[in-house]
Design a protein around this motif. Structure first.
Motif, short mmCIF file in Angstrom:
data_model
loop_
_atom_site.label_atom_id
_atom_site.label_comp_id
_atom_site.label_asym_id
_atom_site.label_seq_id
_atom_site.Cartn_x
_atom_site.Cartn_y
_atom_site.Cartn_z
N GLY A 18 0.80 -1.22 0.00
CA GLY A 18 0.00 0.00 0.00
C GLY A 18 0.82 1.26 0.00
O GLY A 18 2.00 1.29 -0.38
N ARG A 19 0.20 2.32 0.46
CA ARG A 19 0.73 3.67 0.32
C ARG A 19 2.04 3.89 1.09
O ARG A 19 2.89 4.67 0.67
N ALA A 67 0.44 6.41 7.39
CA ALA A 67 0.01 5.35 6.48
C ALA A 67 0.21 3.96 7.08
O ALA A 67 -0.46 3.00 6.68
N ALA A 71 -6.30 1.89 9.69
CA ALA A 71 -7.29 2.83 9.18
C ALA A 71 -8.28 3.18 10.29
O ALA A 71 -8.48 2.41 11.23
N HIS A 75 -13.67 2.84 8.76
CA HIS A 75 -13.31 2.39 7.42
C HIS A 75 -14.34 1.39 6.89
O HIS A 75 -15.08 0.75 7.64
N ARG A 273 -9.55 8.61 -1.52
CA ARG A 273 -9.02 7.99 -0.31
C ARG A 273 -9.40 8.78 0.94
O ARG A 273 -9.48 8.21 2.03
N LYS A 277 -12.51 5.20 3.21
CA LYS A 277 -11.46 4.59 4.04
C LYS A 277 -11.54 3.08 3.94
O LYS A 277 -12.43 2.45 4.50
N LEU A 278 -10.60 2.49 3.22
CA LEU A 278 -10.57 1.05 3.01
C LEU A 278 -9.41 0.42 3.78
O LEU A 278 -8.44 1.11 4.14
N ASN A 280 -5.89 -1.51 4.43
CA ASN A 280 -4.64 -1.20 3.76
C ASN A 280 -4.48 -1.90 2.42
O ASN A 280 -4.02 -1.30 1.44
N GLN A 283 -6.59 0.04 -0.26
CA GLN A 283 -6.70 1.50 -0.23
C GLN A 283 -6.54 2.15 -1.59
O GLN A 283 -7.09 3.23 -1.84
N HIS A 284 -5.83 1.50 -2.52
CA HIS A 284 -5.70 2.07 -3.87
C HIS A 284 -6.97 1.89 -4.70
O HIS A 284 -7.04 2.35 -5.84
N ALA A 286 -9.94 2.95 -3.61
CA ALA A 286 -10.94 3.90 -3.11
C ALA A 286 -11.74 4.47 -4.28
O ALA A 286 -11.19 4.75 -5.34
#
Length: 466
Positions: A18-19, A67, A71, A75, A273, A277-278, A280, A283-284, A286
């Motif tokens: 993830g981010r 990050a 979350a 979420h 995002r 809120k998803l 981890n 999350q991309h 969203a």
């Protein structure tokens, strides 16, 4: 470069997908951190991973720390995975399948499919097709919005390529531009109606993007984008292009929406995002509801970027036709990295995302490229419901860009290209033909998705680079 960390180094350290990985790698590019040894960098990241709360106010690491934390409790939970079809599963890496499995757990997901050229991407894998209920996912569309293939077919014989190789190379050099910051001189630019579209003034985010679009119209990106001369072989007498069986000169281009599309993708992914809120791992993915102002804005901006990408190809082919002094007999164009409002076989209206996948509705024409040393295929879609009327957008990567650069040599690649009679202008080791899957194997995995009308074999290729 010896102490340069990669995403896999962070994954092995324990960083979640993830981010956080991207943020950490970006921070390590800062001057004072690049000086650290690889061991010291890993030690620092290990401490950050162990105690992210201690770094929430740190000047360098606050965003990465945030990050890494769970979350917020509000979420959105994933749901049971919905069924989907994989085409050519034996040729697809596990990472791409894992990403598709995650996408099929979104509460807005209705249906999905994975194409035989699929490989790992951000959010939705490259080669992923996802249908959602009244929601658009910027990273399921992709960064290069509206990226596309365009083919022009000319009534010129095969020997034209061999006899005029140097002339054709010069035509490509004079009439194409590639990469960031590269455009035509002010007096050489061509006008296009897309540059005057109301979206540039009606959407606040786009108000400062028009000038860059004007500079970049008619140009191509870097990476795997190209413009090439080659041989078109028409093999189906019933082709919709109205071309007799035989061989022709062709021009094939592959590029997208340049800086405009990239900035739209990044901006609206950030907005998505913030409101979606998803967990981890998702999350991309969203999304923005199409009944929201942000969702409507993104939809309008996405369509603008797609039309801009088409304008770039239109101008590329117009310049080359003028330089050749010929009118094309036929043209074929299709795009990917886009979202469409469509209806499923059961009548439900959905938003179909095709990230690196070709629209293949019944009777729809498209081009599926191979590599510099393998043919591309001119195809007619069969509209198969299980694939969401989609097909692959190419051969797909066999090697990552990093691996290709590490394992292949310049002389080795040039020798390989020469053995196929291919002239390359520019290009990098990460785009070597050896870095791609066998397109014939990919096509064999999607015979029920498309009919083949002909092929395009590259001979003179122009890409970004000297």
């Amino acid at each position: 470069m010896a102490n340069l960390l990669r995403g896999n180094d962070l994954r092995q350290l324990g960083f979640p997908e993830g981010r956080a990985i991207g943020l950490a790698l970006a921070q390590l590019q800062r001057k004072h951190l690049k000086k650290l040894s690889k061991t010291d960098q890993l030690e620092l990241l290990g401490q950050l991973l162990k105690n992210p709360k201690d770094y929430l106010t740190h000047l360098d690491w606050s965003h990465t720390a945030a990050a890494l934390l769970p979350a917020p409790s509000r979420h959105i939970e994933l749901v049971a995975r919905k069924e989907y079809t994989i085409f050519g599963a034996e040729h697809i890496e596990p990472g791409a399948i894992h990403q598709m499995e995650t996408a099929m757990k979104l509460p807005v997901t209705v249906a999905g499919a994975l194409m035989p050229d699929a490989h790992h991407g951000y959010g939705l894998p490259i080669g992923g097709v996802l249908a959602t209920d009244n929601a658009v996912i910027p990273y399921a569309v992709g960064v290069d919005i509206g990226c596309r293939m365009a083919l022009s077919v000319y009534d010129l014989p095969a020997k034209y390529l061999a006899q005029r190789t140097q002339e054709l190379k010069k035509i490509l050099l004079d009439n194409t531009r590639f990469g960031g910051g590269k455009g035509f001189e002010r007096g050489q630019r061509l006008a296009h109606p897309v540059l005057e579209r109301d979206e540039f003034t009606a959407i606040p985010f786009l108000k400062n993007k028009q000038a860059t679009a004007v500079e970049q119209v008619g140009t191509s990106g870097s990476g795997n984008h190209f413009v090439e001369f080659g041989l078109v072989d028409i093999t189906d007498p019933q082709n919709e292009m109205g071309l007799p069986l035989g061989q022709y000169l062709g021009v094939l281009s592959h590029s997208g929406s340049r800086g405009l599309g990239a900035s739209i993708a990044q901006h609206y992914t950030g907005l998505a995002r913030d409101v979606c809120k998803l967990p981890n791992e998702a999350q991309h993915l969203a999304w923005l509801g199409l009944d929201t102002e942000a969702g409507q804005e993104y939809w309008a901006a996405m369509n603008l970027a797609g039309d801009f990408a088409s304008a770039c190809h239109e101008q590329i082919h117009r310049r080359l036709a003028k330089a050749l002094g010929e009118r094309p007999l036929a043209k074929v164009e299709n795009h990917h990295n886009f979202a469409w409002k469509e209806r499923l076989a059961d009548g439900r209206e959905v938003i179909t995302h095709r990230k690196g996948a070709t629209p293949a509705g019944a009777g729809v024409l498209g081009i599926i490229p191979g590599s510099m040393t393998a043919p591309g295929f001119i195809v007619r879609g069969r509209g198969l419901a299980a694939s969401l009327a989609s097909a692959s957008h190419g051969a797909g990567r066999l090697m990552s860009r990093t691996r290709a650069k590490a394992e292949l040599g310049e002389a080795q690649v040039r020798k390989y290209l020469a053995s196929f009679g291919v002239e390359l202008i520019g290009g990098g080791l990460d785009e070597a033909p050896q870095a791609y899957k066998d397109i014939r194997t990919v096509m064999a995995s999607q015979q029920e998705l498309v009919d083949v009308l002909g092929t395009f074999t590259p001979k003179i290729v122009r890409m970004d680079g000297a």
